[in-house]
Design a protein around this motif. Structure first.
Motif, mmCIF file in Angstrom:
data_model
loop_
_atom_site.group_PDB
_atom_site.id
_atom_site.type_symbol
_atom_site.label_atom_id
_atom_site.label_comp_id
_atom_site.label_asym_id
_atom_site.label_seq_id
_atom_site.Cartn_x
_atom_site.Cartn_y
_atom_site.Cartn_z
ATOM 1 N N UNK A 1 -25.801 -20.911 40.347
ATOM 2 C CA UNK A 1 -25.649 -21.702 39.131
ATOM 3 C C UNK A 1 -24.954 -20.861 38.065
ATOM 4 N N UNK A 2 -24.158 -21.526 37.292
ATOM 5 C CA UNK A 2 -23.515 -20.867 36.160
ATOM 6 C C UNK A 2 -23.673 -21.761 34.944
ATOM 7 N N UNK A 3 -23.698 -21.156 33.795
ATOM 8 C CA UNK A 3 -23.834 -21.939 32.561
ATOM 9 C C UNK A 3 -22.468 -22.350 32.043
ATOM 10 N N UNK A 4 -22.454 -23.520 31.425
ATOM 11 C CA UNK A 4 -21.210 -24.065 30.906
ATOM 12 C C UNK A 4 -20.546 -23.105 29.928
ATOM 13 N N UNK A 5 -21.353 -22.406 29.119
ATOM 14 C CA UNK A 5 -20.771 -21.490 28.134
ATOM 15 C C UNK A 5 -19.972 -20.362 28.779
ATOM 16 N N UNK A 6 -20.216 -20.092 30.057
ATOM 17 C CA UNK A 6 -19.517 -19.021 30.744
ATOM 18 C C UNK A 6 -18.227 -19.475 31.432
ATOM 19 N N UNK A 7 -18.008 -20.783 31.509
ATOM 20 C CA UNK A 7 -16.833 -21.265 32.239
ATOM 21 C C UNK A 7 -15.949 -22.226 31.441
ATOM 22 N N UNK A 8 -16.480 -22.861 30.406
ATOM 23 C CA UNK A 8 -15.682 -23.813 29.621
ATOM 24 C C UNK A 8 -14.832 -23.071 28.598
ATOM 25 N N UNK A 9 -13.681 -23.630 28.293
ATOM 26 C CA UNK A 9 -12.847 -23.071 27.231
ATOM 27 C C UNK A 9 -13.526 -23.284 25.889
ATOM 28 N N UNK A 10 -14.120 -24.473 25.712
ATOM 29 C CA UNK A 10 -14.765 -24.784 24.443
ATOM 30 C C UNK A 10 -15.839 -25.846 24.630
ATOM 31 N N UNK A 11 -16.897 -25.687 23.893
ATOM 32 C CA UNK A 11 -17.933 -26.702 23.714
ATOM 33 C C UNK A 11 -18.093 -26.804 22.207
ATOM 34 N N UNK A 12 -17.856 -27.983 21.656
ATOM 35 C CA UNK A 12 -17.928 -28.092 20.204
ATOM 36 C C UNK A 12 -18.453 -29.450 19.781
ATOM 37 N N UNK A 13 -18.829 -29.521 18.526
ATOM 38 C CA UNK A 13 -19.299 -30.770 17.943
ATOM 39 C C UNK A 13 -18.663 -30.934 16.573
ATOM 40 N N UNK A 14 -18.602 -32.186 16.149
ATOM 41 C CA UNK A 14 -18.059 -32.477 14.819
ATOM 42 C C UNK A 14 -18.469 -33.890 14.424
ATOM 43 N N UNK A 15 -18.364 -34.167 13.141
ATOM 44 C CA UNK A 15 -18.652 -35.515 12.670
ATOM 45 C C UNK A 15 -17.652 -36.507 13.247
ATOM 46 N N UNK A 16 -18.161 -37.677 13.525
ATOM 47 C CA UNK A 16 -17.320 -38.821 13.874
ATOM 48 C C UNK A 16 -17.671 -39.901 12.857
ATOM 49 N N UNK A 17 -17.450 -39.580 11.603
ATOM 50 C CA UNK A 17 -17.914 -40.400 10.495
ATOM 51 C C UNK A 17 -19.276 -39.893 10.056
ATOM 52 N N UNK A 18 -19.855 -40.478 9.034
ATOM 53 C CA UNK A 18 -21.122 -39.970 8.497
ATOM 54 C C UNK A 18 -22.345 -40.269 9.365
ATOM 55 N N UNK A 19 -22.211 -41.142 10.346
ATOM 56 C CA UNK A 19 -23.372 -41.565 11.124
ATOM 57 C C UNK A 19 -23.336 -41.172 12.596
ATOM 58 N N UNK A 20 -22.274 -40.499 13.026
ATOM 59 C CA UNK A 20 -22.127 -40.123 14.434
ATOM 60 C C UNK A 20 -21.636 -38.690 14.577
ATOM 61 N N UNK A 21 -21.964 -38.117 15.728
ATOM 62 C CA UNK A 21 -21.503 -36.777 16.118
ATOM 63 C C UNK A 21 -20.702 -36.934 17.408
ATOM 64 N N UNK A 22 -19.591 -36.240 17.491
ATOM 65 C CA UNK A 22 -18.817 -36.194 18.731
ATOM 66 C C UNK A 22 -18.969 -34.811 19.348
ATOM 67 N N UNK A 23 -19.227 -34.798 20.646
ATOM 68 C CA UNK A 23 -19.389 -33.567 21.409
ATOM 69 C C UNK A 23 -18.220 -33.451 22.373
ATOM 70 N N UNK A 24 -17.616 -32.275 22.446
ATOM 71 C CA UNK A 24 -16.481 -32.053 23.331
ATOM 72 C C UNK A 24 -16.767 -30.890 24.272
ATOM 73 N N UNK A 25 -16.415 -31.079 25.532
ATOM 74 C CA UNK A 25 -16.447 -30.014 26.536
ATOM 75 C C UNK A 25 -15.042 -29.946 27.108
ATOM 76 N N UNK A 26 -14.412 -28.765 26.986
ATOM 77 C CA UNK A 26 -13.016 -28.646 27.400
ATOM 78 C C UNK A 26 -12.805 -27.432 28.297
ATOM 79 N N UNK A 27 -11.887 -27.592 29.223
ATOM 80 C CA UNK A 27 -11.518 -26.523 30.138
ATOM 81 C C UNK A 27 -10.036 -26.224 29.978
ATOM 82 N N UNK A 28 -9.620 -25.035 30.382
ATOM 83 C CA UNK A 28 -8.199 -24.700 30.367
ATOM 84 C C UNK A 28 -7.675 -24.427 31.773
ATOM 85 N N UNK A 29 -8.496 -24.738 32.775
ATOM 86 C CA UNK A 29 -8.112 -24.520 34.171
ATOM 87 C C UNK A 29 -8.414 -25.800 34.950
ATOM 88 N N UNK A 30 -7.383 -26.447 35.463
ATOM 89 C CA UNK A 30 -7.548 -27.735 36.146
ATOM 90 C C UNK A 30 -8.436 -27.635 37.385
#
Length: 103
Positions: A1-30
């Motif tokens: 097993x490996x943790x996402x933080x060790x293999x993903x390019x980015x894991x981030x969050x941000x507002x999607x307006x005042x009432x929602x949060x958007x979470x992103x998981x991104x890779x740089x290797x197909x």
């Protein structure tokens, strides 16, 4: 097993307006993205579990052309309201970091 933080390019969050949060998981290797995708670990059910929201309230998008997943969930407290501790929603990605991926 490996943790996402060790293999993903980015894991981030941000507002999607005042009432929602958007979470992103991104890779740089197909190939790595495809391997993670094939495990079936990253799902709306997992996001619902991590953020303690009903699975039907998770707006979930898998977007292979960008090697990414995006999920949007309702904020428990509106951005900037009394009791809000993260007005920009930028510190809500932490639960994503420890997702275990069976690679």
């Amino acid at each position: 097993m490996t943790r996402l933080k060790d293999i993903a390019k980015a894991c981030k969050s941000k507002n999607a307006g005042p009432f929602h949060i958007t979470l992103d998981i991104m890779f740089d290797d197909a190939q790595l993205f495809d391997r993670v995708r094939a495990t079936g670990v990253i799902t709306p059910a997992l996001i619902a579990h991590l953020y303690r929201v009903p699975v039907e309230s998770v707006l979930f998008t898998e977007y292979p052309p960008a090697l990414a997943w995006k999920a949007t969930i309702a904020r428990r407290i509106a951005s900037g309201a009394v009791g809000d501790t993260d007005v920009y929603g930028a510190q809500q990605h932490a639960p994503l970091l420890d997702i275990e991926v069976p690679l």
